[in-house]
Design a protein around this motif. Structure first.
Motif, short mmCIF file in Angstrom:
data_model
loop_
_atom_site.label_atom_id
_atom_site.label_comp_id
_atom_site.label_asym_id
_atom_site.label_seq_id
_atom_site.Cartn_x
_atom_site.Cartn_y
_atom_site.Cartn_z
N LEU A 140 2.39 1.70 -3.50
CA LEU A 140 1.31 2.66 -4.47
C LEU A 140 0.95 3.81 -4.20
CD1 LEU A 140 -0.41 0.91 -6.70
CD2 LEU A 140 -2.27 0.48 -4.78
N ILE A 141 1.31 4.41 -2.90
CA ILE A 141 0.93 5.23 -2.51
C ILE A 141 1.82 6.22 -3.62
CG2 ILE A 141 0.58 7.53 -1.00
CD1 ILE A 141 -1.11 5.64 0.84
N ILE A 151 -6.82 2.72 -3.51
CA ILE A 151 -6.10 1.16 -3.40
C ILE A 151 -5.28 0.59 -1.53
CG2 ILE A 151 -5.55 -1.47 -3.80
CD1 ILE A 151 -7.02 -0.14 -6.11
N GLY A 152 -4.05 2.21 -2.22
CA GLY A 152 -3.11 1.55 -1.15
C GLY A 152 -3.17 2.38 0.49
N LEU A 153 -4.07 3.40 0.15
CA LEU A 153 -4.23 4.23 1.17
C LEU A 153 -4.74 2.94 2.28
CD1 LEU A 153 -4.23 6.05 3.09
CD2 LEU A 153 -6.07 7.25 2.04
N GLU A 177 -5.39 6.90 -10.83
CA GLU A 177 -4.38 7.25 -10.44
C GLU A 177 -4.85 7.86 -8.88
OE1 GLU A 177 -3.34 8.67 -13.08
OE2 GLU A 177 -1.34 8.85 -13.31
N LEU A 206 -3.73 14.20 -0.06
CA LEU A 206 -3.72 13.26 -0.96
C LEU A 206 -3.72 13.27 -1.99
CD1 LEU A 206 -2.75 9.91 1.26
CD2 LEU A 206 -1.13 11.49 0.57
N VAL A 211 -7.71 6.63 -7.67
CA VAL A 211 -8.68 4.88 -7.24
C VAL A 211 -7.52 4.11 -6.46
CG1 VAL A 211 -9.28 2.96 -8.28
CG2 VAL A 211 -10.03 5.16 -9.04
N LEU A 212 -5.85 3.94 -7.90
CA LEU A 212 -4.96 3.80 -6.82
C LEU A 212 -4.38 4.03 -5.75
CD1 LEU A 212 -3.17 2.85 -10.56
CD2 LEU A 212 -3.83 1.00 -9.14
N LEU A 213 -4.31 5.23 -5.25
CA LEU A 213 -4.03 5.71 -4.33
C LEU A 213 -4.92 5.29 -3.35
CD1 LEU A 213 -2.43 9.24 -3.75
CD2 LEU A 213 -4.21 8.63 -2.58
N GLY A 257 0.78 -1.33 0.21
CA GLY A 257 0.05 0.16 0.02
C GLY A 257 0.74 1.82 -0.09
#
Lengths: 317, 488, 287
Positions: free
Chosen positions: A291-292, C99-101, C93, C83, C95-97, A288
């Protein structure tokens, strides 16, 4: 700093650089054969995940289709080869069944997926991916449920397995790059850039996206079969969306265009993750966080960045 | 032999009837121009013909074969070629690849996957024809605006279409490009049936064998170019209506004071790499109605949107009551006293009339209140609970004007308020603008309906190719001036 | 048998209300900020654990019910501001952020609270059954049911009547035009993000006594919320409500009659809706 280098030499260097980098990448994948052991194990894993990442890179970077359900393909491939072996089929047949099963799943879900557009496609790949995960998790009789599926007696040596995996990866990269030069590949890229325009030229974009998705599914299914043979074990947890996100990290980390970036990203990620896992078990935190960071700071990916740095500033992207 | 036939086609968007019972019959090899003011339904007609939109009623035939409701890729394969209003190419592919892909799509070879995409004699020939041979290897995204148009035409031509739809191919082009592409279209193979939508009336009449005139969704005239040119009804539509020009007032400065509300100096703006406005200078004084005229694609809407902060300012300066606006966001500009009646009216999907008005009135102080607005527009009081999207075009325009007034603006920007309205509604809108003028509002009015604009304006600017080319009072805007800059 | 069915119906409806809370937040955020927040389930989990901690620390469930959504909402605001805003307009980007979060939050929770399954008791006022003649049913699910319906009505009212509600709908429909009318889209979007995540946090506090806390629950809840909005239609609260009811009931009765295939039924439902009406049952086509 490079002012003293003659322009001509610099030009030559820039022209040869992509080839050097590609050669270097394959050497990096080959080198662990010398040390064997855990390093080789990781390198094989990187090659197999690299295959899946390259497929996703093709789908995302060139086809413009964002998928967060790639873990389902990996898992279907892994279970398919595992169950085939269990049923006493020869390995070669198992390696055919795996991509076929994944491709069939891609075809069925793709028919629904591409009725929608953009971010909805991403949401649906995620939802369908989780469906496969929950089936694998719950259907004890076939998948062994939480306990997973053990494979034994494939009798492949680590060296052979690694060469096989790497061979597949090289073939996939070369094949997909050729495909991208063909009318089909160019049309797929055109759809990513302007779907309305391409449709107005008479191209049924729906089927072009569907076939790209099916092809990606088959390749990822094959990668999944490889992972199952490599680990001699299939766990339903590898079908969780965390795996899909991991593949996404590999692709974005390396760079989503050009396919080499994805392979590089897979290699880098696999070794960094192995290193990090000696400190922490919180895999999600790692993926995660990465990814961020990737999304925020490494927008185009490391491979193109490296190419530019080595080329002395400006470079060909 | 009929190449294209449109039968009783109707299409509505919410409460707006874009097309009502359109008939069209185009013979093979014919050159047909479709003209009419903005919002007349020309683009909607093209979209219905090409399959991008499904008509609510009616049928479309291509070469005798019914294509109503087929997806656009099928219609294209059946021989319909098309260029878009906004240049639409594949920016990351090379110029020749754009054309080669179009060629492959027409011959059914797009599916080929075992050999690289290659150019062929026909591709080279078409590139030569449109004058892009020298740039074949460049990425299409690097082309100039005009060259993108040339490329788009090449992509259509290489498909050897039976019928070619050209949607405003000259819009937004500068003089030399205009000339080049105009010649290119005039020189097209006479075997291709061509439908052209174009705002340059002179060019459209020169090009066409026959002309169809659309107005608020209906065919109001059809005939050869001369007949259409002489048709008084068409002249009225084109020059516009909405009231006769009043005699110049005794005091030539009108009722306006000398206090400057808006000052624009050397404004530069555009979208992406495309520059639409290149050094615009203008000023608006308090209590004045200033008309901004210009052909389509000359940047009127871009200018108003830039003033409102919806399009980024790339150069120059804009001052409101002496205060530079710089790169302020739109909502800050709204707070400072700018209000926009946008082109196309832009009703909020899901809001009713009352909600639209309350949204605008919130936090605004001044003479205009919801009650007062409803007095001025009694029709809106009757429909206050209706979803705004379901209103007719004229009613939506009232909402858009009322919304802007509720901001109690120091300057009201009106963008084509008569677009797509029936003559009756055009007169009503003109009346509203006159009322505002009497109330002492300051208005910058971008308008294509020249007559209407001249009848209400104190001063006039004409915009061409991204700059102001003429400035004066309405009674100085002689026919010669209008003909020269607006082609009417 | 009838009693069993009634019990299961009530269970399903209570679960449906939880899904509604999640889907509502997801849908609001998508409408205004154009972000599909895949960290939504993680915010739910965060709310649940925070609720657990606060209830124990303060000895009062109701106070936790009030404070936790506030805290989670503030976190949501920070996420939007620091963010997501920099990635404005870059859907993938963003959405991916998220997910990562989501992974980060979920794993931090696992790190702090461990991987053990925790069941949370309902507050004392609501524990125990309610007697309706021969029929007895626990109070807590009824409370959740009531809360869900009340929130649905309240949110509808807020959206329909209040200035903020109208602003939210205007920004959802056309952010540029809204800003030309002096509505600051960035602030509306920030607030909506806060409200949406607060609803997820509220869902967590309310849901913990119904669904035991365990690692992986975040993904499960995100997935359910996604399915609800796909079925109901994204960007409309009616879609979230009826979609949640449908999914809740299908899930509940699926578990009763076809325990092995319950999850599959929901996916079949989703596939059916997609095949027939890709924009969702109550959805508008999004360009």
């Amino acid at each position: 700093m490079m002012a003293w280098i003659p322009q001509k030499a610099l030009k030559e260097w820039r022209r040869g650089l992509p080839w050097l980098m590609r050669g270097g990448l394959w050497l990096l994948f080959l080198a662990p054969l010398l040390v064997q052991g855990y390093t080789l194990y990781l390198a094989t894993e990187a090659a197999l995940f690299g295959l899946a990442a390259v497929a996703l890179s093709f789908l995302l970077g060139h086809g413009g289709i964002p998928s967060l359900g790639q873990a389902a393909f990996l898992g279907l491939g892994a279970y398919a080869v595992g169950l085939s072996l269990k049923a006493g089929l020869p390995l070669a047949l198992g390696l055919l069944v795996a991509p076929a099963v994944a491709a069939l799943y891609a075809l069925l879900t793709g028919l629904l997926l591409f009725r929608t557009h953009g971010i909805f496609v991403l949401m649906l790949t995620l939802a369908f991916g989780q469906m496969v995960y929950s089936v694998a998790h719950k259907w004890n009789a076939v998948t062994g449920g939480d306990d997973g599926l053990s494979l034994q007696g494939t009798g492949l040596s680590p060296t052979l397995l690694h060469l096989g995996a790497l061979g597949l990866l090289v073939l996939a990269v070369a094949g997909l790059r050729l495909l991208l030069q063909s009318p089909y590949g160019k049309t797929l890229e055109a759809i990513r850039q302007n779907e309305e325009k391409v449709r107005s030229l008479g191209v049924p974009a729906f089927y072009y996206k569907l076939w790209a998705y099916v092809l990606t599914g088959a390749l990822t299914g094959l990668a999944g079969a490889g992972v199952a043979l490599h680990r001699t074990f299939v766990s339903p947890h590898d079908l969780f969306w965390l795996t899909s996100a991991t593949l996404m990290v590999m692709v974005l980390l390396g760079g989503s265009r050009g396919l080499f970036g994805a392979a590089f990203g897979a290699l880098l990620y696999t070794f960094v993750q192995a290193w990090v896992s000696s400190f922490t078990e919180l895999w999600g935190l790692f993926v995660g966080g990465l990814l961020i960071l990737t999304v925020l700071f490494a927008r185009e990916g490391l491979w193109p960045l490296l190419e530019r740095k080595l080329g002395g500033g400006r470079g060909s992207a | 032999m009929e190449a294209l036939r449109v039968e009783k086609v109707s299409k509505a968007f919410g409460g707006i009837l874009a097309l009502t019972g359109i008939h069209l019959s185009v013979q093979r090899g014919e050159r047909r121009a479709v003209i009419g003011p903005n919002g007349a339904g020309k683009s909607t007609l093209f979209k219905v013909i090409s399959g991008e939109l499904k008509p609510d009623q009616g049928r479309v035939f291509l070469g005798g074969r019914e294509v109503t409701g087929l997806p656009q890729e099928r219609v294209a394969r059946l021989g319909l070629g098309r260029t878009f209003q906004r240049s639409s190419v594949l920016p990351e592919l090379a110029v020749w690849e754009n054309v080669a892909l179009a060629r492959q799509a027409a011959t059914g070879q797009s599916r080929v996957f075992h050999q690289p995409l290659a150019t062929d004699a026909r591709v080279e020939e078409v590139l030569e024809q449109v004058g892009l041979s020298g740039r074949a290897e460049d990425p299409a995204g690097a082309l100039s605006h005009g060259e993108k148009r040339q490329l788009e035409i090449a992509m259509a031509l290489v498909q050897d279409p039976q019928v070619l739809l050209l949607d405003e191919p000259l819009a937004g082009l500068s003089g030399a490009e205009r000339e080049r592409i105009g010649q290119l279209i005039l020189g097209l193979d006479p075997g291709i049936t061509v439908l052209l939508v174009e705002h340059d009336l002179e060019y459209a009449l020169r090009f066409a064998h026959r002309v169809t005139v659309l107005h608020y969704g209906q065919v109001v005239a059809e005939g050869d170019p001369e007949a259409v040119r002489e048709n008084p009804e068409v002249q009225e539509i084109y020059v516009g209506s909405g009231g006769a020009l009043e005699a110049p007032p005794e005091d030539a400065s009108g009722g306006a004071g000398q206090e400057t509300v808006l000052e624009v100096e050397g404004l530069v703006a555009g979208y992406g790499g495309m520059r639409v406005l290149n050094g615009v200078h203008l000023r608006v004084r308090r209590g004045e109605v200033v008309a901004l005229l210009g052909r389509n694609g000359m940047g009127k809407t871009t200018l108003l949107c830039t003033l409102m902060g919806l399009v980024p300012l790339k150069g120059g300066e804009v001052r409101l009551a002496g205060k530079p606006l710089g790169h302020l966001a739109a909502h800050r500009r709204a707070e400072l006293g700018l209000a926009l009646v946008p082109q196309g009216r832009r009703m909020f999907d899901g809001l009713n009339v009352e909600e639209e008005l309350r949204l605008a009135a919130w936090g605004s102080r001044g003479p205009w209140t919801v009650e007062r607005v409803l007095e001025v527009f009694p029709r809106l009081a009757e429909r206050r609970k209706s979803p705004s999207k379901a209103l007719s075009g004229g009613e939506q325009q009232m909402v858009a004007i009322a919304r802007a007034l509720l901001r109690n603006p120091s300057l009201l920007l009106m963008d084509e308020p008569t677009e797509g309205l029936s003559p009756l509604m055009v007169r009503q809108v003109a009346e509203v603008v006159r009322t505002l003028k009497r109330e002492g509002e300051t208005v910058l009015l971008a308008e294509q309906n020249v007559q209407m604009a001249l009848s209400v304006a104190d001063r006039v600017y004409i915009l061409e190719h991204g700059g102001i080319v003429w400035e004066g009072s309405p009674w100085e805007a002689t026919e010669a001036v209008l003909h020269r800059y607006l082609g009417v | 048998m009838a009693l069993l069915l009634l019990t299961q119906l009530l269970n399903s409806l209570a679960f449906a209300m939880l899904l509604f809370l999640l889907a509502l937040g997801l849908s609001l955020i998508f409408g205004v900020a154009r972000v599909v927040n895949l960290a939504h389930g993680a915010f739910y989990m965060l709310g649940a654990y925070l609720g657990l901690v606060l209830t124990n620390a303060l000895g009062n469930f109701w106070l936790a019910l009030l404070l936790v959504p506030l805290g989670v909402g503030l976190l949501g605001v920070a996420v939007e501001r620091f963010l997501l805003r920099g990635l404005h307009g870059r859907e993938l980007e963003q959405v991916l952020l998220t997910i990562g979060l989501g992974f980060v939050i979920a794993d931090l929770l696992r790190g702090v609270f461990g991987a053990a399954i925790r069941s949370v008791p309902p507050p004392p006022e609501l524990s125990g059954p309610l007697f309706l003649g021969a029929f007895l049913y626990p109070k807590y699910p009824l409370f959740v049911l009531g809360l869900g319906v009340a929130l649905f009505l309240a949110v509808r009212l807020v959206l329909a009547r209040t200035p903020f509600g109208i602003q939210v709908r205007a920004v959802t429909a056309d952010p540029d035009m809204a800003s030309a009318l002096a509505v600051p889209p960035a602030r509306v979007s920030l607030l909506t993000f806060g409200v949406g995540t607060a609803l997820a946090g509220l869902g967590g506090v309310v849901g913990a006594p119904l669904i035991a806390l365990a690692p992986g629950l975040d993904a499960q809840m995100t997935l359910f919320a996604l399915i609800v909005v796909v079925i109901g239609g994204l960007g409309r609260i009616e879609g979230a409500f009826w979609g949640a009811l449908l999914v809740g009931v299908v899930d509940g009765f699926g578990r009763l009659f076809l325990p092995q295939a319950a999850m599959f039924l929901i996916f079949a439902l989703m596939a059916l809706v997609l095949a027939l009406k890709p924009e969702g049952l109550l959805g508008r086509r999004v360009a």
